[in-house]
Design a protein around this motif. Structure first.
Motif, PDB file in Angstrom:
ATOM      1  N   GLU A   1     -24.689  27.796 -29.293  1.00  0.00           N
ATOM      2  CA  GLU A   1     -23.358  28.127 -29.812  1.00  0.00           C
ATOM      3  C   GLU A   1     -22.313  28.069 -28.696  1.00  0.00           C
ATOM      4  OE1 GLU A   1     -22.318  28.770 -32.902  1.00  0.00           O
ATOM      5  OE2 GLU A   1     -24.331  28.362 -33.701  1.00  0.00           O
ATOM      6  N   VAL A   2     -21.169  27.477 -29.018  1.00  0.00           N
ATOM      7  CA  VAL A   2     -20.038  27.445 -28.086  1.00  0.00           C
ATOM      8  C   VAL A   2     -18.784  27.848 -28.839  1.00  0.00           C
ATOM      9  CG1 VAL A   2     -20.989  25.694 -26.535  1.00  0.00           C
ATOM     10  CG2 VAL A   2     -19.667  24.980 -28.530  1.00  0.00           C
ATOM     11  N   PRO A   3     -17.779  28.379 -28.138  1.00  0.00           N
ATOM     12  CA  PRO A   3     -16.521  28.734 -28.817  1.00  0.00           C
ATOM     13  C   PRO A   3     -15.795  27.485 -29.307  1.00  0.00           C
ATOM     14  CG  PRO A   3     -16.322  29.036 -26.431  1.00  0.00           C
ATOM     15  CD  PRO A   3     -17.771  28.766 -26.714  1.00  0.00           C
ATOM     16  N   GLU A   4     -14.927  27.656 -30.276  1.00  0.00           N
ATOM     17  CA  GLU A   4     -14.174  26.524 -30.841  1.00  0.00           C
ATOM     18  C   GLU A   4     -13.341  25.818 -29.778  1.00  0.00           C
ATOM     19  OE1 GLU A   4     -13.411  23.979 -33.913  1.00  0.00           O
ATOM     20  OE2 GLU A   4     -14.735  25.728 -33.949  1.00  0.00           O
ATOM     21  N   THR A   5     -12.890  26.603 -28.792  1.00  0.00           N
ATOM     22  CA  THR A   5     -12.071  26.004 -27.717  1.00  0.00           C
ATOM     23  C   THR A   5     -12.849  24.934 -26.961  1.00  0.00           C
ATOM     24  OG1 THR A   5     -12.776  27.822 -26.273  1.00  0.00           O
ATOM     25  CG2 THR A   5     -10.636  28.050 -27.360  1.00  0.00           C
ATOM     26  N   PHE A   6     -14.163  25.091 -26.865  1.00  0.00           N
ATOM     27  CA  PHE A   6     -14.981  24.105 -26.157  1.00  0.00           C
ATOM     28  C   PHE A   6     -15.014  22.777 -26.915  1.00  0.00           C
ATOM     29  CE2 PHE A   6     -17.981  26.198 -22.865  1.00  0.00           C
ATOM     30  CZ  PHE A   6     -16.913  26.918 -22.342  1.00  0.00           C
ATOM     31  N   LEU A   7     -15.156  22.846 -28.252  1.00  0.00           N
ATOM     32  CA  LEU A   7     -15.198  21.619 -29.040  1.00  0.00           C
ATOM     33  C   LEU A   7     -13.852  20.904 -29.011  1.00  0.00           C
ATOM     34  CD1 LEU A   7     -17.328  22.763 -32.115  1.00  0.00           C
ATOM     35  CD2 LEU A   7     -18.048  21.347 -30.197  1.00  0.00           C
ATOM     36  N   ASN A   8     -12.755  21.673 -29.030  1.00  0.00           N
ATOM     37  CA  ASN A   8     -11.423  21.066 -28.910  1.00  0.00           C
ATOM     38  C   ASN A   8     -11.272  20.387 -27.553  1.00  0.00           C
ATOM     39  OD1 ASN A   8     -10.741  22.048 -31.448  1.00  0.00           O
ATOM     40  ND2 ASN A   8      -9.843  23.938 -30.637  1.00  0.00           N
ATOM     41  N   CYS A   9     -11.767  21.072 -26.519  1.00  0.00           N
ATOM     42  CA  CYS A   9     -11.702  20.521 -25.169  1.00  0.00           C
ATOM     43  C   CYS A   9     -12.570  19.261 -25.054  1.00  0.00           C
ATOM     44  CB  CYS A   9     -12.145  21.570 -24.160  1.00  0.00           C
ATOM     45  SG  CYS A   9     -11.956  21.073 -22.440  1.00  0.00           S
ATOM     46  N   LEU A  10     -13.732  19.270 -25.737  1.00  0.00           N
ATOM     47  CA  LEU A  10     -14.614  18.095 -25.725  1.00  0.00           C
ATOM     48  C   LEU A  10     -13.885  16.877 -26.280  1.00  0.00           C
ATOM     49  CD1 LEU A  10     -17.423  16.708 -25.513  1.00  0.00           C
ATOM     50  CD2 LEU A  10     -17.890  17.571 -27.822  1.00  0.00           C
ATOM     51  N   GLN A  11     -13.135  17.075 -27.367  1.00  0.00           N
ATOM     52  CA  GLN A  11     -12.404  15.944 -27.951  1.00  0.00           C
ATOM     53  C   GLN A  11     -11.304  15.470 -27.014  1.00  0.00           C
ATOM     54  OE1 GLN A  11     -11.552  16.214 -32.086  1.00  0.00           O
ATOM     55  NE2 GLN A  11      -9.788  14.838 -32.003  1.00  0.00           N
ATOM     56  N   ASN A  12     -10.598  16.410 -26.386  1.00  0.00           N
ATOM     57  CA  ASN A  12      -9.540  16.029 -25.449  1.00  0.00           C
ATOM     58  C   ASN A  12     -10.112  15.266 -24.257  1.00  0.00           C
ATOM     59  OD1 ASN A  12      -7.627  17.287 -27.051  1.00  0.00           O
ATOM     60  ND2 ASN A  12      -7.747  19.237 -25.933  1.00  0.00           N
ATOM     61  N   LEU A  13     -11.227  15.769 -23.745  1.00  0.00           N
ATOM     62  CA  LEU A  13     -11.839  15.118 -22.583  1.00  0.00           C
ATOM     63  C   LEU A  13     -12.353  13.729 -22.965  1.00  0.00           C
ATOM     64  CD1 LEU A  13     -12.531  15.810 -19.583  1.00  0.00           C
ATOM     65  CD2 LEU A  13     -14.804  16.464 -20.378  1.00  0.00           C
ATOM     66  N   SER A  14     -12.955  13.612 -24.162  1.00  0.00           N
ATOM     67  CA  SER A  14     -13.499  12.328 -24.602  1.00  0.00           C
ATOM     68  C   SER A  14     -12.401  11.307 -24.873  1.00  0.00           C
ATOM     69  CB  SER A  14     -14.351  12.523 -25.859  1.00  0.00           C
ATOM     70  OG  SER A  14     -15.446  13.387 -25.597  1.00  0.00           O
ATOM     71  N   SER A  15     -11.210  11.775 -25.217  1.00  0.00           N
ATOM     72  CA  SER A  15     -10.110  10.836 -25.456  1.00  0.00           C
ATOM     73  C   SER A  15      -9.692  10.113 -24.177  1.00  0.00           C
ATOM     74  CB  SER A  15      -8.902  11.570 -26.059  1.00  0.00           C
ATOM     75  OG  SER A  15      -8.373  12.506 -25.127  1.00  0.00           O
TER      76      SER A  15
END
Length: 634
Positions: A246-260
């Motif tokens: 489990e990770v906080p929602e902020t991590f998944l948002n950050c993952l998308q930003n980093l992947s962009s």
């Protein structure tokens, strides 16, 4: 069936085992890894301190941390003493974090110490390294410390200690692990191309992507020790397994930003060897956690590749399939594409080129991944029609992985199973006369044609000789290859595995024992025990040959695992037979490093001294197993 006439060369064919992945593998066409990268100065005119400007670790300090680590390992895992020791040692670490991280021995000890750390001490150590992030991330020792710190997040995120009242650090309030993780991602994002392109920094990016996505890939965790793994283990672990947390929602948002960030310089990530690894990991994580963005990234990759200059063969994509770096990225893209997109890819780029790709020393690997990704009859039908014409030629070229992947697709989709088995029999020269078919298992397992395996010499145009049972039983089983084992496993999961089971049943006791004791061959017997297509009666018929071999099985590393699997599925009568045979040589089993585990699993002491109690115990176990099976079937 389009495989061409026999020739003296074909009759004496030993199919090359193949299967060794590129990077430096003999005959793969891929050069060994490693390259010299020029130092890239920090952007915006920032200057990085020279290594000599950083503190060095004194021998006294190194000795202290070595003794502290040894003491920590001896203290019980729970209790105030352990907690106090951890806090005290990590307090000392905080003061010398940079010196420890950039020292070879110190780095190894710091990685172990971080494994003991609660959240707050880890935050303090992380904060101490943060001002020198660029230097540490690109240092051959420091990078492993950063990776180790990131890999503590699955253990510590959301723990009660992490959620306690904030504590002040040297420069103000101490940041939480979540804030430190997001801060690290922001710094990497600011200089993304540099970190991804650096030999050491790319490891930090790949670990960061996994932690942000809440998924740890086994392939990445094993990459550091990959060169030490036996080749069989590497090939058997073809599927990329993962552990989610489990990770906080902020991590998944950050993952998308980093992947962009990949989209800004997509050409670099396709063609640069080091940077490409980061994009490959991102695709695996995004496929699991953000599939829509994964599809967007795949479209960007395919769009770039398809827009290049066309090759002489037609599609420009074919050029990249033959390239050392981009072919690896394409392998990952093929595994995460959705079925409709995969179908379009075949029709636009691959159709009519499969035999050429199968013969290429590099392009055959992405072709294997393409075959692994097929899940629909609509796609498998034209693919099978094209590849089936050259099955023996592909084997002879040393690319059996392509054939195994095609057989796997037939197993998965459930069509062309009888046809592909017939083609295999023809390719291994055991289709005609029909008496030879019973010898198919040793041939498939060793990847040898009939003539090579039995040492026969046949003149061109001569009628193939009948199978000689005496010759077959007198010969020891050849060395089982990893890919041969995978081939047999797929065939045993076909809807009608009768021929393979008859061939297994024709093996002598010593031959079947050799198969069970082999690191690769033992998985063939696993498939016999687990395949839904193999009935209990068929299973017993194959395994009865092992009677008289149980002690040898029990005293073998891989054979003991097979015997445990046989035992767990055996009825009470079969268990009595196994226990009686083992009990006759009880002392030998107890002295053996593998045998004594089997003796304990079988409850051999109880069997020998209190037979009635043993039978009651085993009867109760069998009853529970039947009840569980009935629940699972419902």
């Amino acid at each position: 069936m389009g495989l061409g006439p026999r020739s003296p060369h074909q009759a004496g064919r030993r199919f090359p085992a193949g299967g060794k992945r590129g990077r430096g593998a003999k005959g793969s066409g891929r050069p060994p890894p490693g390259r010299q990268r020029q130092h890239c100065p920090p952007p915006d005119g920032r200057s990085e301190p020279a290594p000599d400007a950083h503190p060095h670790l004194s021998p006294e300090a190194l000795g202290y941390f070595r003794r502290a680590l040894s003491a920590l390992k001896e203290v019980p895992e729970t209790g105030e003493e352990r907690e106090l020791m951890v806090h005290n040692v990590l307090k000392e670490v905080e003061a010398q974090a940079l010196a420890l991280a950039t020292n070879r021995a110190g780095s190894e000890m710091l990685q172990e110490l971080l494994g003991f750390s609660p959240p707050k001490p880890l935050c303090r150590v992380w904060a101490a390294l943060r001002p020198n992030l660029r230097f540490v991330a690109c240092h051959r020792c420091g990078v492993h410390v950063l990776q180790s710190a990131l890999l503590q997040l699955p253990r510590l995120l959301g723990s009660p200690a992490e959620e306690e009242e904030e504590e002040d650090g040297k420069d103000g309030p101490l940041e939480t692990l979540e804030e430190l993780g997001l801060g690290l991602a922001a710094e990497v994002c600011d200089d993304f191309l540099f970190y991804c392109g650096d030999t050491h920094g790319s490891f930090v990016v790949r670990t960061l992507l996994q932690v942000l996505g809440g998924t740890l890939l086994d392939s990445e965790r094993a990459r550091h020790r990959g060169s030490q793994l036996p080749e069989a283990q590497k090939a058997l672990s073809r599927e990329c397994k993962a552990t989610d947390f489990e990770v906080p929602e902020t991590f998944l948002n950050c993952l998308q930003n980093l992947s962009s960030c990949f989209l800004k310089d997509i050409a670099v990530f396709i063609t640069d060897k080091i940077s490409s690894f980061c994009l490959q990991v991102a695709l695996q994580i995004l496929h699991r956690k953000l599939p829509q963005f994964c599809a967007h990234l795949c479209n960007a990759v395919m769009g770039y590749l398809s827009s290049r200059n066309s090759s002489a063969d037609g599609s420009p994509l074919l050029l990249f399939l033959r390239d050392q770096t981009s072919s690896r990225l394409l392998e990952q893209v093929l595994l995460v594409l959705e079925p409709p997109r995969l179908q379009s890819l075949f029709e636009d780029h691959f159709q009519g080129q499969l035999q050429t790709l199968a013969a290429h020393p590099i392009a055959n690997f992405p072709l294997q991944r393409f075959l692994d990704a097929i899940t629909t009859p609509e796609l498998l039908s034209p693919v099978f029609e094209e590849l089936s014409l050259a099955l023996e030629a592909v084997l002879a070229q040393g690319h059996p992985g392509v054939v195994i992947a095609l057989v796997g697709a037939c197993h998965r989709v459930g069509i062309y199973q009888a046809q592909v088995l017939q083609l295999l029999l023809e390719a291994f020269h055991c289709a005609e006369p029909s008496s030879r078919q019973v010898a198919c298992v040793p041939l498939f397992a060793t990847l040898m044609t009939y003539e090579v395996y039995y040492g026969l010499v046949e003149e061109e145009g001569a009628v193939p000789a009948e199978h000689q049972v005496e010759m077959a039983t007198a010969r020891d089983l050849g060395e089982v290859t990893v890919l041969g084992s995978l081939l047999l496993q797929h065939l045993l999961h076909f809807s009608s595995p009768g021929l393979i089971l008859r061939s297994l049943g024709a093996l002598t006791g010593p031959q079947l024992l050799t198969l069970a004791q082999s690191p690769a061959g033992s998985h063939v017997l696993d498939a016999v025990l687990t395949s839904s297509s193999v009935t209990r009666k068929q299973c017993r018929r194959v395994l009865k040959t092992l009677k008289g071999q149980y002690v040898a099985l029990a005293c073998s590393r891989h054979g003991s695992r097979v015997l445990d699997a046989i035992w767990s599925g055996a009825a009470l009568g079969a268990r009595k037979e196994i226990a009686a045979e083992l009990g006759a040589r009880n002392q030998e089993l107890i002295r053996d490093p593998f045998g004594h585990h089997v003796a304990r699993n079988v409850a051999l002491t109880t069997f020998l001294k209190r037979r009635e109690a043993w039978e009651q115990q085993q009867g109760a176990v069998a009853k529970r197993r039947r009840a569980l099976n009935s629940i699972l079937e419902d």
